[in-house]
Scaffold this active site. Structure first.
Site, PDB file in Angstrom:
ATOM      1  N   LYS A   1       0.858  -1.183   0.000  1.00 58.88           N
ATOM      2  CA  LYS A   1       0.000   0.000   0.000  1.00 58.88           C
ATOM      3  C   LYS A   1       0.897   1.237   0.000  1.00 58.88           C
ATOM      4  O   LYS A   1       1.962   1.233   0.652  1.00 58.88           O
ATOM      5  CB  LYS A   1      -0.861  -0.053   1.269  1.00 58.88           C
ATOM      6  CG  LYS A   1      -1.891   1.043   1.419  1.00 58.88           C
ATOM      7  CD  LYS A   1      -2.731   0.805   2.691  1.00 58.88           C
ATOM      8  CE  LYS A   1      -3.841   1.823   2.853  1.00 58.88           C
ATOM      9  NZ  LYS A   1      -4.668   1.565   4.054  1.00 58.88           N
TER      10      LYS A   1
ATOM     11  N   SER B   1      -9.660   1.222   3.033  1.00 60.82           N
ATOM     12  CA  SER B   1      -8.814   2.004   2.178  1.00 60.82           C
ATOM     13  C   SER B   1      -7.717   1.213   1.458  1.00 60.82           C
ATOM     14  O   SER B   1      -7.150   1.716   0.492  1.00 60.82           O
ATOM     15  CB  SER B   1      -8.151   3.114   3.004  1.00 60.82           C
ATOM     16  OG  SER B   1      -7.307   2.569   4.000  1.00 60.82           O
TER      17      SER B   1
ATOM     18  N   SER C   1      -9.758  -1.197   7.199  1.00 52.94           N
ATOM     19  CA  SER C   1      -9.163  -1.049   5.868  1.00 52.94           C
ATOM     20  C   SER C   1      -8.370  -2.225   5.325  1.00 52.94           C
ATOM     21  O   SER C   1      -8.004  -2.221   4.163  1.00 52.94           O
ATOM     22  CB  SER C   1      -8.262   0.182   5.837  1.00 52.94           C
ATOM     23  OG  SER C   1      -9.059   1.319   5.661  1.00 52.94           O
TER      24      SER C   1
END
Ligand code: GLN
Length: 484
Positions: free
Chosen positions: A78, A153, A177
């Site tokens: 990420k 996310s 997330s």
């Protein structure tokens, strides 16, 4: 079998037995990314040269007989993890040209084991969101149905695993997330206990809630990844100095006699009927495997979303104060310092981030501090106490991850409250500081994955992985592939 569909343990065996090299595996991954990326959009930055250099070094290590289980395995991160010399944006314009001078400890640990970095993955801006639609670098699409969101996310982290664009990835979880995108994309995702994994070098959103964790294709891979990143880090004072168990060695323990709690507040009327069906089937499966079910209550669940959105935004407003255009990040042209601050921030941040900063600043302002922030902290303690009381009688809890399967792109983007409510079952775990895992447990009639959540006691990741592994041995949900 396609290389890009392999798990870490499968690829590790193939590398060890010299059926293929890491350079070949990495080349295959890069080709796969090239083929599907136009439809999925998992990456913000690709690092192909870096990947091939890492792979060549891994091959030397393998040839020397010094390979660990992650040596030569192509992974992706990420874009919230700092990577030395590689652009790190956190999904935001404000960090568009930011090249970190050091790397996150979690990535350092994977790199030390010889893992290969394919690139940096898309995410909601500063990890604020549940759909990956708030990224400044475009949306990511769900590989199972490209008209749907992948979750957020860590949407890029889940979509990449599901689309065969990385063997495994790292994400972060502040309110769901890792688990919610894992559920929507049919991956395994684990949010470790607060303090289990170092957050050094991970861009902070809400520091009392943020945790780092893996997204993988099966539970065995999840155990490998967690084992590699867990442990005390002197550079993160919130990381806890408690031994890291051998998660892989104990995977086959089984669930006979395991006491699983079903919190009644998580099986509510608004739950999508297809999610309910998947939960019922999972309960039945665990019963057959010898687990016992206990009805429990987490009475303050109703307050969790409101509490979270006070604490998370308050901490975010403070953490994001550093993006002022002076030290790093985007700097706007202006005539005076104050204008420069204001313009840099209004040009650099997107709408959702601005909303959160305003909410958080309001909650922390004198006059409202006690009514909002202090009150939220008190309710957080009540929520924590709910979990600790329930865990006196059960070993783990089973719940849905999200109230519905993945929703359509655009469906909730103009309704922040609806978006916030999609994390209703994941947020309480972060407030309580404990661990939880999302596991593939079914599909909707429309072909979208449905995840189940197992919640563990603090530092009870081992039990979660054992329970997840037992489930995987008798179900086939995790082995289905998105046909992208
Ligand atoms: N969707 C939640 C939020 O927007 C959770 C995000 C996260 O876990 N990073 O805050």
């Amino acid at each position: 079998m396609n290389i890009f569909d392999m798990t870490i343990h499968q690829l590790h065996s193939a590398l060890k037995e010299k059926q293929l090299s890491s350079v070949e595996a990495t080349t295959a991954m890069l080709a796969r990314i090239k083929a599907v990326e136009p439809q999925v959009g998992s990456f913000i930055t690709l690092t192909p040269e870096q990947a091939l250099t890492d792979a060549a070094s891994a091959d030397i290590r393998i040839a020397a007989g010094k390979a660990g289980v992650l040596t030569g395995i192509p992974l992706a991160l990420k874009d919230i993890f700092l990577t030395e010399g590689i652009r790190t944006t956190c999904g935001s314009r404000i960090l568009e040209n930011f090249i970190p001078p050091y790397s996150a400890t979690s990535w350092e640990k994977l790199k030390d084991q010889g893992a290969v970095l394919l690139g940096k993955l898309n995410q909601d801006e500063f990890a604020m969101g549940s759909s990956n639609e708030s990224s400044a670098y475009g949306i990511t699409r769900n590989p199972w149905d490209t008209s749907c969101i992948p979750g957020g996310s860590s949407g890029g982290s889940a979509a990449a695993v599901a689309a065969g664009e990385a063997i495994a990835t790292l994400g972060t979880d502040t309110g769901g997330s890792i688990r919610q995108p894992a559920s929507h994309c049919g991956c395994v995702g684990l949010k470790p206990t607060y303090g289990r994994v170092s957050r050094y070098g991970v861009i902070a959103y809400a520091s009392s809630l943020d945790q780092v964790g893996p997204l993988t294709r099966d539970v065995a891979d999840c155990a490998i990844m967690l084992g590699a990143i867990a442990g005390h880090d002197p550079k993160d004072s919130t990381s806890v100095d408690t031994p890291v168990p051998d998660y892989t060695a104990s995977l086959t323990t089984g669930v006979k006699g395991l006491k699983i709690g079903l919190p009644k507040e998580y099986f509510i009327a608004g739950l999508d009927p297809e999610v309910q069906v998947a939960m019922d089937a999972a309960i039945e499966t665990y019963r057959r495997l010898g687990a016992e079910f206990v009805d429990i209550s987490l009475p303050h669940t109703d307050y969790a979303v409101a509490t979270y959105y006070l604490i998370a935004t308050a901490e975010a407003s403070s953490n994001l104060a550093r993006y002022d255009g002076v030290r790093f990040g985007h700097r706007a042209e202006a005539n005076c310092l104050l204008d420069m601050y204001g313009k840099s921030r209004s040009e650099g941040f997107g709408a959702e981030v601005k909303r959160r900063i305003m909410l958080g600043t309001y909650a922390l302002s004198s006059g409202y501090y006690d009514a909002y922030y202090v009150k939220a902290q008190k309710v957080r303690t009540l929520i924590m106490n709910d979990f600790m009381a329930a865990f006196a009688n059960v070993d783990v809890m089973l719940t849905p991850v999200a109230p519905t399967p993945a929703f359509k792109i655009g469906e909730k983007i103009n309704d922040p409250l609806q978006m916030y409510l999609s994390d209703i079952f994941t947020i309480p775990v972060n407030l309580a500081g404990t661990c939880a895992m999302s596991l593939p447990a079914g599909f909707s009639a429309g072909g979208l994955p449905i995840g189940l959540q197992l919640i563990g006691k603090p530092f009870g990741e081992e039990t979660l992985l054992q329970a997840g592994y037992a489930f995987e041995q008798v179900t086939e949900w995790h082995s289905r592939k998105a046909t992208i």
